[in-house]
Design an enzyme around this catalytic site. Structure first.
Site, PDB file in Angstrom:
ATOM      1  N   ARG A 148     101.964  42.975  47.358  1.00 26.09           N
ATOM      2  CA  ARG A 148     102.471  43.350  45.869  1.00 26.09           C
ATOM      3  C   ARG A 148     103.493  42.630  45.838  1.00 26.09           C
ATOM      4  O   ARG A 148     104.263  41.733  46.748  1.00 26.09           O
ATOM      5  CB  ARG A 148     102.769  44.898  45.918  1.00 26.09           C
ATOM      6  N   ARG A 152     109.685  44.762  37.427  1.00 26.59           N
ATOM      7  CA  ARG A 152     110.572  45.928  36.925  1.00 26.59           C
ATOM      8  C   ARG A 152     110.956  45.501  35.481  1.00 26.59           C
ATOM      9  O   ARG A 152     111.347  44.536  34.957  1.00 26.59           O
ATOM     10  CB  ARG A 152     111.913  46.213  37.772  1.00 26.59           C
ATOM     11  N   ARG A 225     105.803  30.655  61.806  1.00 25.11           N
ATOM     12  CA  ARG A 225     106.660  29.794  61.164  1.00 25.11           C
ATOM     13  C   ARG A 225     108.059  29.664  61.678  1.00 25.11           C
ATOM     14  O   ARG A 225     108.428  30.755  62.368  1.00 25.11           O
ATOM     15  CB  ARG A 225     106.666  30.115  59.799  1.00 25.11           C
ATOM     16  N   ARG A 256     115.824  27.656  50.203  1.00 23.63           N
ATOM     17  CA  ARG A 256     116.951  28.153  49.426  1.00 23.63           C
ATOM     18  C   ARG A 256     118.245  27.586  50.089  1.00 23.63           C
ATOM     19  O   ARG A 256     118.395  27.063  51.146  1.00 23.63           O
ATOM     20  CB  ARG A 256     116.918  29.846  49.861  1.00 23.63           C
ATOM     21  N   GLU A 276     118.110  26.099  54.127  1.00 22.55           N
ATOM     22  CA  GLU A 276     116.988  26.497  54.844  1.00 22.55           C
ATOM     23  C   GLU A 276     115.712  25.654  54.632  1.00 22.55           C
ATOM     24  O   GLU A 276     115.259  25.722  53.527  1.00 22.55           O
ATOM     25  CB  GLU A 276     116.711  28.046  54.665  1.00 22.55           C
ATOM     26  N   TYR A 324     106.111  41.526  61.348  1.00 20.38           N
ATOM     27  CA  TYR A 324     107.446  41.279  60.495  1.00 20.38           C
ATOM     28  C   TYR A 324     108.095  42.591  60.608  1.00 20.38           C
ATOM     29  O   TYR A 324     107.375  43.716  60.101  1.00 20.38           O
ATOM     30  CB  TYR A 324     106.892  40.470  59.083  1.00 20.38           C
ATOM     31  N   ASP A 326     112.059  44.379  59.066  1.00 22.05           N
ATOM     32  CA  ASP A 326     113.328  44.576  58.596  1.00 22.05           C
ATOM     33  C   ASP A 326     114.247  44.928  59.796  1.00 22.05           C
ATOM     34  O   ASP A 326     113.773  45.840  60.525  1.00 22.05           O
ATOM     35  CB  ASP A 326     113.360  45.075  57.300  1.00 22.05           C
TER      36      ASP A 326
END
Length: 345
Positions: A148, A152, A225, A256, A276, A324, A326
């Site tokens: 997704r 917004r 990666r 970034r 990075e 992955y 958080d």
């Protein structure tokens, strides 16, 4: 400690904290291994981490730089106004719908992104950044990598929807140091170099390293990666005016720039920035992101079958679970595992 259990922590690096390690440079807490912003909707997790630090009010509002054009992230009305000059949410919705790829089953990340947000957003804000991040053409990246894309139709630049969000005042390292109070810690220590010794002294092992390495790569290596960081001290108080700026054109090699002082609203006379660069993992690098395509996921399941048979080893984290996570998910999983272990003890 509260359960009268002894804990030995070993780390092959020369410091505690793993990838959330922060160190002071010019009075600024620098995120040594990339930016980490804590965010969660889990109140128990939030209350737990706040036992070890005071978190500030930092809200992640990154911006994107595409060939000198500046856009707000996540995609919102500020983005759409910059793209198309529209201030009516209904008009922005109509433009996106008119550009969307009508595709029943997207076969690539490119098709998936186009089907979600249309041509303009994809070309300027997704394509180049994603190809740098994964080192592959978007046509060659599986569609499921992007499930997704947040769109917004409000003017809200808050990247995360989570109720709780912030950066620990003083950086992450003090949190880890408090967590390890009373534990024996050995740095610059490689588990695999002394595996028989550590296996022999431990009743139970918590392993957070690469799962394929734990089993001597017997089914072949899992792919990752990794990141390369180029950090620079600048003799000026402000470089980019924001903590995170993504560079979304492919021609710029880094993904970034992080300006660390803005995570804690710093006013120091100098500033520290980090560029990075994303690259393919090679032996000797630090693995960061699992490549969860079909080939690697099938290989991981072969390793997981072996891991599930282990009685005295707990596998946890991005590398050991090839997934992955958080930060809040790591804390949640850790709390759940500890409760289960102490109940069974």
């Amino acid at each position: 400690m509260k359960s009268n259990k002894k804990c030995l922590v070993i780390d092959k690096r020369g410091h505690v904290g793993g990838n959330i390690y922060t160190e002071q440079v010019e009075g600024i807490n620098v995120h040594k291994y990339g930016a980490h912003i804590f965010h969660t909707n889990d109140k128990e997790v939030w209350d737990y981490v706040n036992r070890f630090a005071t978190f500030n009010r930092y809200t992640n509002s990154p911006i994107a730089n595409y060939k000198g054009e500046i856009y707000n992230l996540p995609f919102n009305m500020n983005t759409f106004y910059r793209l198309w000059g529209v201030s009516d949410p209904t008009e922005a919705e109509r433009i996106i719908e008119s550009q969307r790829l009508k595709c029943a089953e997207p076969q690539s990340l490119e098709e998936q992104a186009l089907s979600l947000v249309g041509h303009d957003i994809y070309e300027k804000l997704i394509k180049g950044y994603t190809e740098k991040q994964w080192g592959r053409d978007c046509k060659d990246i599986p569609a499921f990598i992007i499930k997704r894309l947040p769109v917004r139709f409000t003017w809200d630049n808050n990247y995360f929807n989570d109720q709780y969000q912030g950066i620990p005042v003083g950086g992450y390292t003090p949190i880890v140091e408090k967590l390890l109070e009373g534990c024996e810690v050995r740095l610059n220590t490689d588990y695999f170099a002394q595996r028989d010794y550590f296996d022999g002294i431990a009743q139970k092992i918590v392993y957070t390293g690469m799962l394929d390495e734990f089993y001597d790569f017997q089914f072949g290596p899992l792919e990752y990666r990794t990141l390369r960081f180029d950090t620079e001290i600048l003799d000026k108080p402000n470089f980019q005016g924001n903590a995170v700026v993504n560079y979304t054109e492919k021609e710029i090699p880094f993904t970034r720039i992080i300006e660390h002082k803005h995570f804690e609203f710093g006013t120091q006379p100098k500033t520290v920035i980090t560029r990075e660069y994303s690259k393919e993992y090679e032996d000797g690098d630090e693995p960061y992101y699992p490549i969860n395509d079909q080939k690697n996921n099938e290989r991981y399941l072969s390793y997981k079958e072996l891991a599930d048979r282990e009685e005295n080893v707990i596998f946890g984290g991005r590398l050991a679970e090839y997934k992955y996570y958080d930060m809040w998910q790591i804390v949640r999983n850790s709390l759940d595992i500890v409760r289960k272990e102490l109940k069974e003890a």
